[in-house]
Design a protein around this motif. Sequence first.
Motif, PDB file in Angstrom:
ATOM      1  N   THR A   1      -5.541  -1.263  -1.105  1.00 45.89           N
ATOM      2  CA  THR A   1      -4.955  -2.572  -0.841  1.00 45.89           C
ATOM      3  C   THR A   1      -5.617  -3.170   0.398  1.00 45.89           C
ATOM      4  OG1 THR A   1      -2.857  -1.778  -1.728  1.00 45.89           O
ATOM      5  CG2 THR A   1      -2.792  -3.798  -0.420  1.00 45.89           C
TER       6      THR A   1
ATOM      7  N   ILE B   1      -0.331  -1.300 -11.880  1.00 42.73           N
ATOM      8  CA  ILE B   1      -0.977  -0.240 -11.096  1.00 42.73           C
ATOM      9  C   ILE B   1      -0.237   1.079 -11.236  1.00 42.73           C
ATOM     10  CG2 ILE B   1      -1.649   0.501  -8.776  1.00 42.73           C
ATOM     11  CD1 ILE B   1      -1.797  -2.557  -8.076  1.00 42.73           C
ATOM     12  N   THR B   2       1.093   1.026 -11.140  1.00 39.72           N
ATOM     13  CA  THR B   2       1.881   2.267 -11.133  1.00 39.72           C
ATOM     14  C   THR B   2       2.345   2.708 -12.514  1.00 39.72           C
ATOM     15  OG1 THR B   2       3.995   1.118 -10.807  1.00 39.72           O
ATOM     16  CG2 THR B   2       2.752   1.758  -8.816  1.00 39.72           C
TER      17      THR B   2
ATOM     18  N   LEU C   1       2.271  -4.692  -9.431  1.00 40.45           N
ATOM     19  CA  LEU C   1       2.694  -3.340  -9.077  1.00 40.45           C
ATOM     20  C   LEU C   1       2.927  -2.508 -10.337  1.00 40.45           C
ATOM     21  CD1 LEU C   1       3.164  -1.919  -6.412  1.00 40.45           C
ATOM     22  CD2 LEU C   1       5.520  -2.697  -6.461  1.00 40.45           C
TER      23      LEU C   1
ATOM     24  N   TRP D   1      -5.686  -5.787  -4.401  1.00 47.31           N
ATOM     25  CA  TRP D   1      -5.780  -4.368  -4.755  1.00 47.31           C
ATOM     26  C   TRP D   1      -7.080  -4.239  -5.535  1.00 47.31           C
ATOM     27  CZ3 TRP D   1      -5.798  -1.584  -9.421  1.00 47.31           C
ATOM     28  CH2 TRP D   1      -5.672  -0.202  -9.275  1.00 47.31           C
TER      29      TRP D   1
ATOM     30  N   SER E   1       0.822  -1.217   0.000  1.00 43.71           N
ATOM     31  CA  SER E   1       0.000   0.000   0.000  1.00 43.71           C
ATOM     32  C   SER E   1       0.854   1.264   0.000  1.00 43.71           C
ATOM     33  CB  SER E   1      -0.985  -0.003   1.167  1.00 43.71           C
ATOM     34  OG  SER E   1      -0.319  -0.043   2.397  1.00 43.71           O
TER      35      SER E   1
ATOM     36  N   SER F   1       3.126   1.858  -2.032  1.00 42.12           N
ATOM     37  CA  SER F   1       3.301   2.181  -3.451  1.00 42.12           C
ATOM     38  C   SER F   1       1.997   2.483  -4.174  1.00 42.12           C
ATOM     39  CB  SER F   1       3.992   1.021  -4.176  1.00 42.12           C
ATOM     40  OG  SER F   1       5.285   0.844  -3.695  1.00 42.12           O
ATOM     41  N   VAL F   2       0.895   1.878  -3.706  1.00 42.68           N
ATOM     42  CA  VAL F   2      -0.345   1.983  -4.490  1.00 42.68           C
ATOM     43  C   VAL F   2      -1.529   2.568  -3.723  1.00 42.68           C
ATOM     44  CG1 VAL F   2       0.351   0.105  -6.006  1.00 42.68           C
ATOM     45  CG2 VAL F   2      -1.077  -0.393  -4.020  1.00 42.68           C
TER      46      VAL F   2
END
Length: 170
Positions: A23, A81-82, A78, A33, A16, A18-19
């Motif tokens: 999460t 998402i990013t 990841l 997520w 979480s 990072s995103v």
Amino acid sequence: FILSMATALGVHRFFSASVGSETKVKWPNDLYWRDRKAGGILIENLVQGGEWKAAIVGIGININQTEFKTLGNKAVSLKQITGKDHDPVALAKELCVQLSYAYNLLHKLPVEVKELYRSQLYKLNQTVRLKHGSRVFDATIKDVSSLGELVVEHATEERFGVGELEWIVQ
């Protein structure tokens, strides 16, 4: 089950960071997520003579994968998402920091581990479809007991141990 809760908290804090807050921890051992699986945790306990001796913890997190052939859009990484590539070694170091935090909390304030785990529980206070044996039913996720049982409510309250219940995607 408190070790599983602490591990899940460390993994949750790591991911979480990072995103963001979307999460969640899906009982008993998955990282989600939104409504997509981002990782999982497996813990093997070593018991000798009825006494717990050690545990082996395995953690799998989707980092840079962009295609999940058999899972389609049920899984997420990841990178998806990013939108950027991530250095697995740097991430592993950060994961270790978060796991250390969670294990220290486990030793100092185990009650807080349970409260934090519960606060990040996937679908908490929401109705989901579940399967127990041949019975499929809708129930509201209420809690996870100290023994690791998922507590659900429909006509009555029920508790299920790890491996006794299957989530049905709606």
